[in-house]
Design a protein around this motif. Structure first.
Motif, PDB file in Angstrom:
ATOM      1  N   TYR A  96       0.760  -1.460  -0.056  1.00 24.57           N
ATOM      2  CA  TYR A  96       0.116   0.161  -0.408  1.00 24.57           C
ATOM      3  C   TYR A  96       0.938   1.329  -0.093  1.00 24.57           C
ATOM      4  CZ  TYR A  96       0.750  -0.245   5.274  1.00 24.57           C
ATOM      5  OH  TYR A  96       1.536  -0.132   6.275  1.00 24.57           O
ATOM      6  N   VAL A  97       0.160   2.674  -0.426  1.00 32.20           N
ATOM      7  CA  VAL A  97       0.739   4.097  -0.049  1.00 32.20           C
ATOM      8  C   VAL A  97      -0.267   4.121   0.414  1.00 32.20           C
ATOM      9  CG1 VAL A  97       2.329   3.302  -2.523  1.00 32.20           C
ATOM     10  CG2 VAL A  97      -0.405   4.363  -2.877  1.00 32.20           C
ATOM     11  N   GLY A  98      -0.080   5.997   1.005  1.00 30.28           N
ATOM     12  CA  GLY A  98      -0.717   6.165   1.897  1.00 30.28           C
ATOM     13  C   GLY A  98      -0.012   7.543   1.958  1.00 30.28           C
ATOM     14  N   VAL A  99      -0.970   8.789   3.212  1.00 32.60           N
ATOM     15  CA  VAL A  99      -0.868  10.300   3.393  1.00 32.60           C
ATOM     16  C   VAL A  99      -1.323   9.934   5.338  1.00 32.60           C
ATOM     17  CG1 VAL A  99      -0.158  11.126   1.289  1.00 32.60           C
ATOM     18  CG2 VAL A  99      -2.431  11.053   2.771  1.00 32.60           C
ATOM     19  N   TYR A 100      -0.752  10.913   5.613  1.00 27.45           N
ATOM     20  CA  TYR A 100      -1.175  10.471   6.736  1.00 27.45           C
ATOM     21  C   TYR A 100      -1.258  12.553   7.481  1.00 27.45           C
ATOM     22  CZ  TYR A 100       2.989  10.711   9.835  1.00 27.45           C
ATOM     23  OH  TYR A 100       4.476  11.181   9.964  1.00 27.45           O
ATOM     24  N   TRP A 101      -2.116  13.072   8.239  1.00 28.29           N
ATOM     25  CA  TRP A 101      -1.801  14.417   8.568  1.00 28.29           C
ATOM     26  C   TRP A 101      -2.279  13.895  10.367  1.00 28.29           C
ATOM     27  CZ3 TRP A 101      -5.282  16.792  11.615  1.00 28.29           C
ATOM     28  CH2 TRP A 101      -5.207  18.118  11.756  1.00 28.29           C
ATOM     29  N   SER A 102      -0.698  14.604  11.006  1.00 28.92           N
ATOM     30  CA  SER A 102      -1.184  14.496  12.606  1.00 28.92           C
ATOM     31  C   SER A 102      -1.420  15.796  13.353  1.00 28.92           C
ATOM     32  CB  SER A 102      -0.142  13.687  13.300  1.00 28.92           C
ATOM     33  OG  SER A 102      -0.468  13.254  14.709  1.00 28.92           O
ATOM     34  N   SER A 103      -2.287  16.325  14.210  1.00 26.86           N
ATOM     35  CA  SER A 103      -1.631  17.330  15.449  1.00 26.86           C
ATOM     36  C   SER A 103      -1.556  16.978  16.656  1.00 26.86           C
ATOM     37  CB  SER A 103      -3.072  18.328  14.736  1.00 26.86           C
ATOM     38  OG  SER A 103      -3.330  18.981  15.593  1.00 26.86           O
ATOM     39  N   ALA A 104      -1.600  17.587  17.347  1.00 30.05           N
ATOM     40  CA  ALA A 104      -1.515  17.596  18.704  1.00 30.05           C
ATOM     41  C   ALA A 104      -2.209  18.761  19.158  1.00 30.05           C
ATOM     42  CB  ALA A 104      -0.151  18.152  19.707  1.00 30.05           C
ATOM     43  N   LEU A 105      -3.222  18.480  20.131  1.00 31.38           N
ATOM     44  CA  LEU A 105      -4.596  19.264  20.653  1.00 31.38           C
ATOM     45  C   LEU A 105      -4.319  19.615  22.015  1.00 31.38           C
ATOM     46  CD1 LEU A 105      -6.943  16.440  19.314  1.00 31.38           C
ATOM     47  CD2 LEU A 105      -6.306  19.214  17.915  1.00 31.38           C
ATOM     48  N   GLY A 106      -5.368  20.417  22.679  1.00 27.63           N
ATOM     49  CA  GLY A 106      -5.305  20.704  23.697  1.00 27.63           C
ATOM     50  C   GLY A 106      -3.983  21.464  24.623  1.00 27.63           C
ATOM     51  N   ASN A 107      -4.140  20.897  25.974  1.00 25.46           N
ATOM     52  CA  ASN A 107      -3.350  20.886  26.858  1.00 25.46           C
ATOM     53  C   ASN A 107      -1.787  20.685  26.129  1.00 25.46           C
ATOM     54  OD1 ASN A 107      -5.125  22.817  28.313  1.00 25.46           O
ATOM     55  ND2 ASN A 107      -5.077  20.226  29.718  1.00 25.46           N
ATOM     56  N   THR A 108      -1.561  19.737  25.033  1.00 22.87           N
ATOM     57  CA  THR A 108      -0.320  19.288  24.632  1.00 22.87           C
ATOM     58  C   THR A 108      -0.390  19.706  23.761  1.00 22.87           C
ATOM     59  OG1 THR A 108      -1.813  16.724  25.014  1.00 22.87           O
ATOM     60  CG2 THR A 108       0.102  17.480  23.778  1.00 22.87           C
ATOM     61  N   ALA A 109      -1.151  20.672  22.750  1.00 26.51           N
ATOM     62  CA  ALA A 109      -0.656  21.457  22.119  1.00 26.51           C
ATOM     63  C   ALA A 109      -0.111  22.601  22.388  1.00 26.51           C
ATOM     64  CB  ALA A 109      -1.651  21.888  20.985  1.00 26.51           C
ATOM     65  N   ASP A 110      -0.561  23.220  23.813  1.00 27.52           N
ATOM     66  CA  ASP A 110      -0.255  24.300  24.357  1.00 27.52           C
ATOM     67  C   ASP A 110       1.307  24.371  25.144  1.00 27.52           C
ATOM     68  OD1 ASP A 110      -2.430  26.069  23.874  1.00 27.52           O
ATOM     69  OD2 ASP A 110      -3.588  25.191  25.724  1.00 27.52           O
ATOM     70  N   HIS A 111       2.057  23.161  25.508  1.00 26.51           N
ATOM     71  CA  HIS A 111       3.265  22.458  26.231  1.00 26.51           C
ATOM     72  C   HIS A 111       4.521  22.490  24.850  1.00 26.51           C
ATOM     73  CE1 HIS A 111       5.727  20.578  28.135  1.00 26.51           C
ATOM     74  NE2 HIS A 111       6.469  19.758  27.461  1.00 26.51           N
ATOM     75  N   ILE A 112       3.643  21.697  23.933  1.00 21.87           N
ATOM     76  CA  ILE A 112       4.252  21.526  23.075  1.00 21.87           C
ATOM     77  C   ILE A 112       4.952  23.275  22.047  1.00 21.87           C
ATOM     78  CG2 ILE A 112       4.829  20.649  19.912  1.00 21.87           C
ATOM     79  CD1 ILE A 112       3.203  18.184  21.082  1.00 21.87           C
ATOM     80  N   LYS A 113       3.278  24.054  22.290  1.00 21.63           N
ATOM     81  CA  LYS A 113       4.277  24.919  20.785  1.00 21.63           C
ATOM     82  C   LYS A 113       5.055  26.054  22.195  1.00 21.63           C
ATOM     83  CE  LYS A 113      -0.611  25.800  19.128  1.00 21.63           C
ATOM     84  NZ  LYS A 113      -1.140  26.732  19.629  1.00 21.63           N
ATOM     85  N   SER A 114       4.591  25.822  23.656  1.00 20.37           N
ATOM     86  CA  SER A 114       5.421  26.627  24.758  1.00 20.37           C
ATOM     87  C   SER A 114       7.682  26.424  24.815  1.00 20.37           C
ATOM     88  CB  SER A 114       5.462  26.713  26.267  1.00 20.37           C
ATOM     89  OG  SER A 114       5.436  25.117  26.696  1.00 20.37           O
ATOM     90  N   ILE A 115       7.931  25.162  24.236  1.00 21.81           N
ATOM     91  CA  ILE A 115       9.478  24.634  24.305  1.00 21.81           C
ATOM     92  C   ILE A 115       9.575  24.307  22.770  1.00 21.81           C
ATOM     93  CG2 ILE A 115       9.050  23.141  25.695  1.00 21.81           C
ATOM     94  CD1 ILE A 115       8.610  20.457  23.723  1.00 21.81           C
ATOM     95  N   GLY A 116       8.622  25.432  21.930  1.00 21.45           N
ATOM     96  CA  GLY A 116       8.580  25.378  20.331  1.00 21.45           C
ATOM     97  C   GLY A 116       8.853  24.783  19.014  1.00 21.45           C
ATOM     98  N   GLN A 117       8.256  23.942  19.562  1.00 20.31           N
ATOM     99  CA  GLN A 117       7.989  22.898  18.825  1.00 20.31           C
ATOM    100  C   GLN A 117       6.855  22.756  18.039  1.00 20.31           C
ATOM    101  OE1 GLN A 117       8.866  18.752  20.737  1.00 20.31           O
ATOM    102  NE2 GLN A 117      11.097  19.182  20.912  1.00 20.31           N
ATOM    103  N   ASP A 118       7.066  22.515  16.297  1.00 27.43           N
ATOM    104  CA  ASP A 118       5.500  21.797  16.016  1.00 27.43           C
ATOM    105  C   ASP A 118       4.719  21.250  16.339  1.00 27.43           C
ATOM    106  OD1 ASP A 118       6.554  23.920  13.608  1.00 27.43           O
ATOM    107  OD2 ASP A 118       7.592  21.924  12.972  1.00 27.43           O
ATOM    108  N   THR A 119       3.052  21.285  16.401  1.00 22.11           N
ATOM    109  CA  THR A 119       1.840  20.631  16.675  1.00 22.11           C
ATOM    110  C   THR A 119       1.708  19.661  16.175  1.00 22.11           C
ATOM    111  OG1 THR A 119       0.771  22.592  16.514  1.00 22.11           O
ATOM    112  CG2 THR A 119       1.857  22.600  18.555  1.00 22.11           C
ATOM    113  N   THR A 120       2.220  19.903  14.538  1.00 26.25           N
ATOM    114  CA  THR A 120       1.417  19.188  13.697  1.00 26.25           C
ATOM    115  C   THR A 120       2.433  18.416  12.859  1.00 26.25           C
ATOM    116  OG1 THR A 120       1.856  21.062  11.833  1.00 26.25           O
ATOM    117  CG2 THR A 120      -0.580  20.167  13.079  1.00 26.25           C
ATOM    118  N   GLU A 121       1.945  17.315  12.157  1.00 27.83           N
ATOM    119  CA  GLU A 121       2.865  16.447  11.105  1.00 27.83           C
ATOM    120  C   GLU A 121       2.518  16.125   9.917  1.00 27.83           C
ATOM    121  OE1 GLU A 121       6.344  14.100  12.913  1.00 27.83           O
ATOM    122  OE2 GLU A 121       5.257  13.011  11.987  1.00 27.83           O
ATOM    123  N   THR A 122       2.613  16.015   8.844  1.00 25.02           N
ATOM    124  CA  THR A 122       2.107  15.619   8.149  1.00 25.02           C
ATOM    125  C   THR A 122       3.442  14.251   7.377  1.00 25.02           C
ATOM    126  OG1 THR A 122       2.642  17.172   6.145  1.00 25.02           O
ATOM    127  CG2 THR A 122       0.575  17.331   7.001  1.00 25.02           C
ATOM    128  N   GLY A 123       3.057  13.360   6.687  1.00 29.56           N
ATOM    129  CA  GLY A 123       3.586  12.152   6.563  1.00 29.56           C
ATOM    130  C   GLY A 123       3.271  11.610   4.973  1.00 29.56           C
TER     131      GLY A 123
END
Length: 247
Positions: free
Chosen positions: A211-238
């Protein structure tokens, strides 16, 4: 958890035949027997938007009869050529009981963490409901409680749209929620992550389907806020390239 229509039919549907058994003293038309299967629903290489290459697996194995089975599930990934250890997302040993023709209840223990000699694994108890929802949505819903009392809920949903006799389009959604904070494992309470994917699969044989495929992933809520506070991206595609294998 599962693109597992074939496996689910083998795991869950035998109970339908037994449901029509009319009298207790009537002989069974088919004697119960024990069998098993190993399924790699995802065995793939991933190229992420951060230009990382990942080797990913998602597998399940089971052995037993119509109602009672032993199940082993495992998921994980390894970032290629970075020297970091493999990330074991889950390894679970479960008892599975068929509660209806399309649903099984599962309970057991699991572990997760980095596979290195100096890491501390997170051990947990888990209960799951796995089966086919109306309109043939395949679901695996799990509630996990670790040794510190931290609680997490993971829901995986897949649907197989059959395009031809041998090809399928498969959307997949995974949602993670933390019911409690966990300082030790750096998890914040609330909805934590959502991952949406789409795969096109073609069966070379019933047992082997690349198979072949694509995906999109995103942090949400408090987890996203924490990731932003340490300067990292909250979303990822692949982009993914892999195979579904069972035997």
């Amino acid at each position: 958890m599962y693109g597992k229509s074939l496996l689910l039919s083998v795991v869950l549907l035998p109970g339908i035949a037994l449901a029509g058994h009319a009298e207790d003293d009537w002989p069974e038309p088919v004697k119960e027997y024990y069998t098993g299967q190993v399924l790699f629903d995802r065995l793939e290489l991933t190229r992420t938007s951060d230009e990382e290459n990942l080797a990913v697996w998602d597998m399940m194995a089971w052995y037993g009869g119509n109602y009672h089975r032993v199940v082993f599930k495992s998921e994980g990934q390894n970032i290629q050529d970075d020297g970091a250890p493999t990330d074991l997302e889950s390894a679970e040993l479960l008892y599975s009981y068929l509660v209806s023709p399309f649903w099984s209840f599962q309970a057991g223990v699991g572990t997760r963490g980095e596979l290195s000699s100096d890491s501390s694994m997170e051990n947990y108890a888990v209960v799951s409901m796995m089966g086919l929802a109306p309109y043939w949505f395949e679901m695996d819903n799990s509630l996990m409680i670790n040794e510190e009392g931290d609680i997490q809920f993971v829901s995986e949903t897949e649907y197989e749209w059959q395009l031809t006799q041998t090809s399928y389009l498969q959307p997949r959604v995974e949602l993670t929620a933390n019911l409690t904070d966990s300082d030790e494992y750096q998890r914040q309470s609330g909805l934590s992550n959502i991952r949406v994917g789409l795969r096109y699969r073609h069966e070379i044989s019933r047992e082997f389907a690349p198979y072949v495929g694509v995906y999109w992933s995103s942090a949400l809520g408090n987890t996203a806020d924490h990731i932003k506070s340490i300067g990292q991206d909250t979303t990822e595609t692949g982009f993914v390239l892999g195979a579904r294998i069972w035997f």
